[in-house]
Each structure stands twice: as structure tokens, then as C-alpha cells.
Design a protein around this motif. Sequence first.
Motif: not given
Length: 419
Positions: A24-26, A127-134, A185-192
Motif C-alpha cells: 500500500x505504501x507505493x 479522513x477528518x477523523x482521528x486515528x482512534x475514531x477511524x 501507520x504507513x500513511x503517517x510514516x510517509x508523511x513524516x
Amino acid sequence: MGFNYELSNFLLNIFFILFPLIFYQFTIHEKMNHRTAFKNVVIFFLFATPMILCMYFPPVEANGLIFDLRIIPLILGCFYGNSKTSIMLLLSLISVRFMIGGTGAYLNLISSTLSFIVIISLSNKYHSYSLFNKILISSILSFVCKIIGISSILVIDSYYDFLSAFKFYIVQSLFMGLAIYIIESIRRNAELKKELIFSEKMNIASIISASVAHEIRNPLTSVRGFIQLLTQTELNPDKKQMYGKICLEEIDRAEQIINDYLSLAKPYPEILEELDIGEEIQYIYNVLKSVANLTGVEVEIKYDINLLVLGDRKKLRQSIINIAKNGLEAMRDKRGVLKIEAYKRNNEVILSISDTGIGMTNDQVSRLGMPYYSNKDKGTGLGMMVSFSLIKGMLGKINVKSELGKGTVFDISFPLLKI
């Protein structure tokens, strides 16, 4: 109807769902964002594949009905794809289920369509929700979608084992939350990673800007001061000549700093030509001979014949002279020997530059070639940095050995050009 599921197929369904998430990261790479059609196809196959495999290997199959984890890839595809991929996933799900056959195909058509409407209604704000809410929303959603399916089954089978199915779909909801956590987690790591790269670029830009301003300001300040002396006071010819000479030297120093930065910006060879390392060593010896005589250092050269490499002559000379001059300066306080040797080893040309100077610690050696690091009091570090960059641009490799009080050896290897 009983509800006894096979553990092996249940675990297989989990594997089908989690394995594609590795890739998915790709789909969130910057290059992929510019190729929308291709990205849609990739996302579709990324979630359609596990969805279809889950239906072909269901944990429970009885009376024409199959129970599996297909809803998880469907929800993921709708949340992380767009409307086109979502519709394609729904059509694929319904089509494949009819291909498999059984009375459940028609129930699946009803329950999947109703579930799809619920999923799409939540996807816009997802996508406007927090991780917990997602995680919470997706887990509840997967459970609700299956409750819709159970309700449709109860219409035709009042003896359906509702309690066993209820437990099954609670476990499914837990894996739904796990899948969401992995993707986020993958999306967050990509953003970081993107933020880190941008931060590094800004940091490098600020360092270079500060360094250019500092290094250029020093000689210009000297030149300005001496020009004021030349124009505002009456000086004898000797002092005028001395001040004029200093001005020219400072301007030359500023020009050299600018050239170093330009070389750093273009480290790769501009003109590739066949170079004989022996001839280049002879040229470098002639350049260094006058400087060595002033410092009392002896320069020795030795080289084999037909040591041919491919590269840029000017940049090769610039990089080797920079390294050699550092060796001369390391022996300024004592009469030493600077050796420049070249020989063939396997399919490489080894160019060795050694001195008997003050040497360096392991920490100093490890930092050679790094931006703005220098062992000299007035050094900018650009000379060595440029040399390393130019050599690597010619596919060269550098190995440095040094010992305090004994000297330093630079072994530079280039691919041998075969005739």
C-alpha cells in the motif's frame, strides 16, 4: 443452520487481507499521485484481490451460503480509494459471488448494496477523523454491514445460528481495526518522511546560505578596507603594491570559494574522455612542485603504464590537487614526503596519495568530506567536500587511513577502462 468455521481458512482470509497492505505504501508515493489512472488500477487490485480470494476460500460454507472476511477489503478500498475504485470493487464483489453461485448470491446482492451505501456515506468525512475514531468507526461499520447480511439470511432461515455468527463477526471487526491501524501507520510514516526530507532541504539551504555569506564576506571586507586605504591616504609605492597584491589575493580566494560551490552543484562529469592516470599524475606533480619547494616537502611519484579511466580531466585534476595540497599543509611544520602512486589491481586503477604529516584521529577521518568540516583553522571544508563529490561522480571510491603523528593515506579506486 450450524456455524462451524475452519480455522485454517479463517487464518488464510487474514493473510489475504494483510499481505497486500505491505504494498500500500507505493500508492501514496508522490510519483503515483501524478498518475491518477494508474493509481486507481493499483488500489483496485490491491483490495479486489484479497476480497475475491476470501470468497473462494471461505471459513464457513453451507447450504449455498458462504461466510468470509470480504467486507474488510471492500471497506478499505472505499475509504482509501475514490468513487471509481469503490464502484469497481462493489461490481467485482457481486460478479464473483454470482460466479461462485448458490442461494447466497442474491442475498449478497442485497446486503452488499445496502452495506456499500452505508460505507460511501461515511467515506467523505472519514479522513477528518482521528486515528482512534477511524479504527472505531471502521470496526463498527464492518460489524453493522454483516448484521445487514445476517438479517437478510434470517428471512429465509429462521434456524440460523445467530450467536455463532455474532462471535465470528466480532473477531472480524477486531481485524478490521488492525488493518486500519496498519494503513494509517504507513500513511503517517510517509508523511513524516516527507516532512523530514523537506526539513533537511531547508536546513541544507540555510547552512549553504550562511556559509556563502560568511566565506564571501571575509575576503570582500578585506578588499574594501585596503581599497579605502589606497584611495583616502597618500602611500609610498611599496605599500600601494603590497595592498594591491593583498586585494588580488582576497579576490582570488573569493573566486575559488565560488568555484568550489559551483563544482559542488555539478559533481558529475560534464565531458567524458579517456584519461591516462600516469599523465595526470605527471601534470599534478608539476603543479605541486613549486608549492612543495616553498614548504620544504619532497614530492615523489610512481605509476604504471596504460592506467586508463573514463572521466572529466579538469575535475579529476581539481580533486586530486585538493587532496594533495591538504597533504602538503599537514607537513608544513616538518620536512616530509608526499607520495603519489598509481597501479592496477584486478579491474581497478588505484591512485594512492600519502603524506607523513600530523595525521588524523578516527573521528576526523570519518568526518572527511562532510559539509563544512575542516581540520584547518581557516578552512571552509569545501575543498575536501568537492573532491569527494567529484571522485564519486566519476564512479570512484575513496578509502582513508590515518594515524596521529605518522601521516595519512588516500586510496582512490576507479574502474579500469579496457581497451
